[in-house]
Design a protein around this motif. Structure first.
Motif, short mmCIF file in Angstrom:
data_model
loop_
_atom_site.label_atom_id
_atom_site.label_comp_id
_atom_site.label_asym_id
_atom_site.label_seq_id
_atom_site.Cartn_x
_atom_site.Cartn_y
_atom_site.Cartn_z
N ASN A 61 0.83 -1.20 0.00
CA ASN A 61 0.00 0.00 0.00
C ASN A 61 0.86 1.26 0.00
N LYS A 62 0.33 2.33 -0.56
CA LYS A 62 1.03 3.60 -0.56
C LYS A 62 1.20 4.09 0.88
N PHE A 63 2.38 4.67 1.15
CA PHE A 63 2.68 5.17 2.49
C PHE A 63 3.22 6.59 2.35
N ASP A 64 2.58 7.53 3.06
CA ASP A 64 2.90 8.95 2.88
C ASP A 64 4.04 9.41 3.78
N LYS A 65 5.21 8.84 3.58
CA LYS A 65 6.45 9.31 4.21
C LYS A 65 7.52 9.37 3.14
N ASN A 66 8.72 9.83 3.51
CA ASN A 66 9.80 9.85 2.55
C ASN A 66 11.04 9.19 3.13
N SER A 67 12.10 9.10 2.33
CA SER A 67 13.30 8.39 2.75
C SER A 67 13.94 9.01 3.98
N ARG A 68 13.83 10.33 4.13
CA ARG A 68 14.43 10.98 5.29
C ARG A 68 13.81 10.48 6.59
N PHE A 69 12.51 10.25 6.57
CA PHE A 69 11.82 9.72 7.75
C PHE A 69 12.40 8.37 8.14
N PHE A 70 12.61 7.47 7.17
CA PHE A 70 13.11 6.14 7.47
C PHE A 70 14.59 6.16 7.83
N ASP A 71 15.34 7.07 7.24
CA ASP A 71 16.75 7.18 7.61
C ASP A 71 16.90 7.61 9.07
N GLU A 72 15.94 8.41 9.55
CA GLU A 72 15.99 8.90 10.94
C GLU A 72 15.37 7.93 11.94
N HIS A 73 14.30 7.22 11.53
CA HIS A 73 13.55 6.42 12.49
C HIS A 73 13.59 4.91 12.22
N GLY A 74 13.96 4.51 11.03
CA GLY A 74 13.97 3.09 10.69
C GLY A 74 15.36 2.58 10.41
N LYS A 75 15.43 1.47 9.70
CA LYS A 75 16.70 0.86 9.33
C LYS A 75 16.66 0.49 7.86
N ARG A 76 17.66 0.96 7.11
CA ARG A 76 17.75 0.59 5.70
C ARG A 76 18.45 -0.75 5.60
N ILE A 77 17.79 -1.75 5.01
CA ILE A 77 18.38 -3.08 4.96
C ILE A 77 18.75 -3.51 3.54
N MET A 78 18.25 -2.81 2.52
CA MET A 78 18.68 -3.05 1.14
C MET A 78 18.83 -1.70 0.48
N ASP A 79 19.97 -1.48 -0.15
CA ASP A 79 20.29 -0.16 -0.66
C ASP A 79 20.34 -0.15 -2.18
N THR A 80 19.72 0.84 -2.80
CA THR A 80 19.80 1.15 -4.22
C THR A 80 19.11 0.15 -5.13
N GLY A 81 19.46 -1.13 -5.02
CA GLY A 81 18.88 -2.14 -5.90
C GLY A 81 18.15 -3.22 -5.12
N ALA A 82 17.22 -2.83 -4.26
CA ALA A 82 16.53 -3.80 -3.39
C ALA A 82 15.78 -4.85 -4.21
N LEU A 83 15.10 -4.44 -5.26
CA LEU A 83 14.36 -5.40 -6.08
C LEU A 83 15.30 -6.40 -6.73
N GLU A 84 16.42 -5.90 -7.28
CA GLU A 84 17.39 -6.77 -7.93
C GLU A 84 18.02 -7.72 -6.93
N LEU A 85 18.35 -7.20 -5.75
CA LEU A 85 18.98 -8.00 -4.70
C LEU A 85 18.05 -9.13 -4.26
N ALA A 86 16.78 -8.81 -4.08
CA ALA A 86 15.80 -9.82 -3.66
C ALA A 86 15.63 -10.90 -4.73
N ARG A 87 15.58 -10.49 -6.00
CA ARG A 87 15.45 -11.47 -7.08
C ARG A 87 16.65 -12.41 -7.12
N TYR A 88 17.83 -11.86 -6.83
CA TYR A 88 19.06 -12.64 -6.93
C TYR A 88 19.15 -13.68 -5.82
#
Length: 210
Positions: free
Chosen positions: A180-207
């Protein structure tokens, strides 16, 4: 951990969550570090390949299927896929260049700009399912973890390589089948969440989750 010899060229290994705990590792750790992923898989290979048939061959591939109990790992003899080569076709973007606004121009070119969207998933499996059907030729994707949920940031490079607003709508229509669409941006997640796949998340998951 359970091991089954499928045939001469393939070993099937069931790695449950307790096995991961014993090694002080989590699925999220593996997703966030490709070198750690490869090191972990080869350590499993050393354990199950007691006769060193696969290790001596020097050419193996790994296929992973995640499940609620852990991981199902298939180790096969065959052409080794270099990790760097596997991502050579993915478009990269420095996250510092992604602005708070929904779109902005690229390289001072008024005809080229980006569009950013956040997709919220109910489960990690939904993200994996999306990665198998959604391919972004001109863009980037980052996966975040926040309050036990997964969030995918999709960045499209509009008017670059044939990407336009219509093609973005088509891609989003696919994405919204899995999240579902979520009304936040990357800055919010960089401050409050954890980035676990960077730049090519879709490609990484497929691989890694074939």
């Amino acid at each position: 951990m359970e091991m089954e010899r499928i045939n001469e060229d393939t070993i099937r290994v069931l790695i449950n969550n307790s096995d991961l705990d014993e090694r002080g590792i989590t699925v999220l750790d593996l997703l966030g570090n490709r070198k750690q992923i490869e090191g972990f898989f080869y350590s499993i290979l050393e354990e199950v390949d007691s006769e060193h048939q696969f290790q001596q061959d020097g050419s193996v591939t790994f296929q992973v299927l995640p499940n609620k109990n852990g991981l199902e790992l298939f180790i096969s003899k065959g052409e080794h896929i270099d990790q760097d080569d596997s991502f050579s076709n993915s478009t990269t973007i420095d996250n510092n260049d992604i602005k708070n606004a929904d779109n902005y121009s690229l390289n001072n070119n008024d005809d080229a700009y980006t569009r950013n969207f956040i997709i919220k998933f109910n489960s990690f499996e939904d993200f994996i399912s999306l990665s198998k059907v959604l391919r972004i030729e001109n863009g980037a994707s980052n996966l975040y973890f926040y309050k036990s949920k997964y969030f995918l940031e999709l960045t499209f490079f509009v008017n670059v390589g044939g990407t336009d607003e219509e093609s973005i709508k088509d891609s989003l229509a696919i994405a919204y089948e899995y999240g579902n669409k979520f009304d936040k941006n990357s800055r919010f997640f960089d401050e409050h969440g954890k980035r676990i796949m960077d730049t090519g998340a879709l490609e990484l998951a497929r691989y890694y989750f074939k």
